[in-house]
Scaffold this motif. Structure first.
Motif, PDB file in Angstrom:
ATOM      1  N   LEU A 135       0.830  -1.207   0.000  1.00 41.03           N
ATOM      2  CA  LEU A 135       0.000   0.000   0.000  1.00 41.03           C
ATOM      3  C   LEU A 135       0.867   1.260   0.000  1.00 41.03           C
ATOM      4  CD1 LEU A 135      -2.813  -1.034   2.536  1.00 41.03           C
ATOM      5  CD2 LEU A 135      -2.929  -0.998   0.038  1.00 41.03           C
ATOM      6  N   GLU A 139       1.126   4.123  -2.979  1.00 36.08           N
ATOM      7  CA  GLU A 139       0.982   5.552  -2.663  1.00 36.08           C
ATOM      8  C   GLU A 139       2.156   6.351  -3.239  1.00 36.08           C
ATOM      9  OE1 GLU A 139       1.201   8.396   1.291  1.00 36.08           O
ATOM     10  OE2 GLU A 139       0.456   6.339   1.547  1.00 36.08           O
ATOM     11  N   LEU A 143      -0.722   5.712  -7.078  1.00 39.30           N
ATOM     12  CA  LEU A 143      -1.886   4.847  -7.262  1.00 39.30           C
ATOM     13  C   LEU A 143      -2.619   4.694  -5.928  1.00 39.30           C
ATOM     14  CD1 LEU A 143      -0.340   2.060  -9.539  1.00 39.30           C
ATOM     15  CD2 LEU A 143      -1.838   3.922 -10.256  1.00 39.30           C
ATOM     16  N   ALA A 144      -3.911   4.353  -5.999  1.00 39.53           N
ATOM     17  CA  ALA A 144      -4.741   4.235  -4.793  1.00 39.53           C
ATOM     18  C   ALA A 144      -4.694   2.815  -4.227  1.00 39.53           C
ATOM     19  CB  ALA A 144      -6.184   4.619  -5.125  1.00 39.53           C
ATOM     20  N   SER A 145      -5.107   2.671  -2.977  1.00 42.98           N
ATOM     21  CA  SER A 145      -5.063   1.367  -2.303  1.00 42.98           C
ATOM     22  C   SER A 145      -5.957   0.333  -2.984  1.00 42.98           C
ATOM     23  CB  SER A 145      -5.468   1.524  -0.836  1.00 42.98           C
ATOM     24  OG  SER A 145      -6.776   2.086  -0.739  1.00 42.98           O
ATOM     25  N   TYR A 146      -7.090   0.792  -3.555  1.00 44.47           N
ATOM     26  CA  TYR A 146      -8.000  -0.178  -4.185  1.00 44.47           C
ATOM     27  C   TYR A 146      -7.435  -0.747  -5.500  1.00 44.47           C
ATOM     28  CZ  TYR A 146      -9.393   3.975  -6.924  1.00 44.47           C
ATOM     29  OH  TYR A 146      -9.394   5.104  -7.706  1.00 44.47           O
ATOM     30  N   HIS A 147      -6.395  -0.135  -6.025  1.00 44.58           N
ATOM     31  CA  HIS A 147      -5.770  -0.638  -7.256  1.00 44.58           C
ATOM     32  C   HIS A 147      -5.088  -1.991  -7.045  1.00 44.58           C
ATOM     33  CE1 HIS A 147      -5.671   3.681  -8.938  1.00 44.58           C
ATOM     34  NE2 HIS A 147      -6.529   2.968  -9.639  1.00 44.58           N
ATOM     35  N   GLN A 159      -0.319   3.977 -16.008  1.00 35.92           N
ATOM     36  CA  GLN A 159      -0.552   3.335 -14.703  1.00 35.92           C
ATOM     37  C   GLN A 159       0.228   2.028 -14.600  1.00 35.92           C
ATOM     38  OE1 GLN A 159      -4.886   3.284 -14.941  1.00 35.92           O
ATOM     39  NE2 GLN A 159      -5.009   4.693 -13.201  1.00 35.92           N
TER      40      GLN A 159
END
Length: 320
Positions: A135, A139, A143-147, A159
Motif C-alpha cells: 500500500l 501511494e 496509485l490508490a489502495s484499491y488498485h 498506470q
C-alpha cells in the motif's frame, strides 16, 4: 564522486548457429568492449539508435544476461561471477524497469501480488507487514489502495508503468536500470512518469541508468550522457557539455534531429548517408566511418580510443 557501479571492457557476443549440429558460425557483436562508471546518486543517460547495444548493456548490469567477457563491478565486487545464494542476495541492489509495462507484468496476478512477490521472495517482510509495504509503494507511485486488487489489463499504459516502478522499488534497490521506460507512453504521460522517477530518486536516494532513444528526454533527466553506436561507446560527458558542445559526428547528427520548439529558429539538420552496418560484420577501424561526413583515411584502418578531452568529457574520434 564515489562510483557505485563500474563497467570494464564489457562484451556480449550472441552466436549465430547453423546446420544440423547447431554449430556457431558467426557472432553478433551486440556490445563490444564498453567501459564506464555510474556514480552514486546520479542519473547516467544512455542513447543511440535501435540495435546499438543499449538494452543488452542494461540487462548485463542486472545479471539477466551474462557477458562474453569483461567485468561489472558493483561497490567494487564483480557481479558477473556471482552464483546461487550470493547472486540472489545481490539482485536486491539493482532492479530494472522494462520498456513495455504490459509485457513485463504477469496478467494472471493482481497488482498487489505483483508488488508483494519480490518482498516475499527476498523475505523482507511477513504477514500484514507485506500488505502495508504494498500500500505504501502504491501511494509512492501515485496509485490508490484499491488498485491492488486489479489486474494489469485494467490499467492504462502510464498506470502500468507506475506498477512496474513500484515493483522495482519493493526491494529497496540502490540502482535502477530504466530501459526506455517512457517510449511506449503518450507525451503527457511521459512527463508524469519522468517527474515521478525524479521525485523517487530524491526520496530514496536512488541511482539511475536511463536508456532511451529521445535525446530531449535524456537531457531532462540525466546528469551525464553516454552515446552508443554499433556496440561501442563513442562519447560520454556531462549532459550540459555534451548537448552544448557535441564532439563526435554521430552525436552531432543525433542532436540535429531534435525539433526546435521556436518556429522562428531553424536547426541545421545533419542527414546520415547509408544504413547502420551489421553487428555480424562491423566495419574495420572506426565503426561510424561508413556514414561519417568527416571521415579520414585513418578512420578506415584504426579504431579510435575513448579519450578524455577535458571537463569530464570523453570521445572516441580521430578528429580529437
Amino acid at each position: 564522486m564515489e562510483a557505485l557501479l563500474e563497467v570494464v571492457n564489457l562484451k556480449k557476443y550472441f552466436p549465430v548457429e547453423s546446420g544440423f549440429l547447431k554449430k556457431s558460425v558467426e557472432y553478433v557483436k551486440a556490445v563490444d568492449d564498453v567501459s564506464f562508471k555510474i556514480y552514486r546518486g546520479e542519473t547516467l543517460g544512455l542513447v543511440g539508435e535501435s540495435g546499438c547495444g543499449k538494452s543488452t548493456t542494461g540487462r548485463m548490469l542486472v545479471n539477466l544476461l551474462k557477458p562474453t567477457s569483461g567485468e561489472v563491478r558493483f561497490e567494487g565486487k564483480d557481479i558477473t561471477k556471482l552464483k546461487g545464494a550470493e547472486e540472489r542476495e545481490f539482485r536486491k541492489n539493482i532492479q530494472i524497469i522494462f520498456q513495455d509495462p504490459y509485457a513485463s507484468l504477469n496478467p494472471r496476478m493482481t497488482v498487489g501480488d505483483i508488488i508483494a512477490e519480490p518482498i516475499k521472495i527476498n523475505r523482507l517482510a511477513k504477514g500484514e507487514e507485506v500488505e502495508k509495504r504494498v500500500l505504501k509503494l502504491l501511494e509512492y507511485v501515485g496509485l490508490a489502495s484499491y488498485h491492488r486488487n486489479r489486474y494489469p489489463h485494467e490499467f492504462s499504459g502510464g498506470q502500468r508503468q507506475r506498477v512496474g516502478i513500484a515493483r522495482a522499488l519493493a526491494v529497496n534497490p540502490k540502482l535502477i536500470v530504466c530501459d526506455e521506460p517512457v517510449s511506449a507512453l503518450d507525451v503527457s504521460i511521459q512527463a508524469q512518469v519522468l517527474n515521478l522517477l525524479d521525485d523517487l530518486q530524491k526520496e530514496f536516494k536512488l541511482t539511475y541508468l536511463f536508456i532511451a532513444h529521445g535525446l530531449n528526454v535524456v537531457k531532462h533527466v540525466s546528469d551525464r550522457v553516454g552515446v552508443m553506436y554499433l556496440g561501442k561507446l563513442v562519447e560520454i560527458g556531462d549532459a550540459d557539455s555534451l548537448y552544448d558542445n557535441p564532439l563526435h559526428p554521430y552525436t552531432k547528427a543525433l542532436l540535429s534531429a531534435i525539433p526546435v520548439p521556436d518556429p522562428a529558429k531553424k536547426r541545421e539538420r545533419i542527414i546520415l548517408s547509408g544504413d547502420v552496418p551489421s553487428p555480424l560484420n562491423p566495419p574495420e577501424g572506426c565503426r561510424f566511418h561508413t556514414r561519417c561526413q568527416s571521415c579520414m583515411e585513418i578512420c578506415k584502418k584504426k579504431e579510435p580510443e575513448l579519450k578524455d578531452v577535458g571537463q569530464n568529457h570523453r570521445v572516441a574520434c580521430h578528429l580529437y
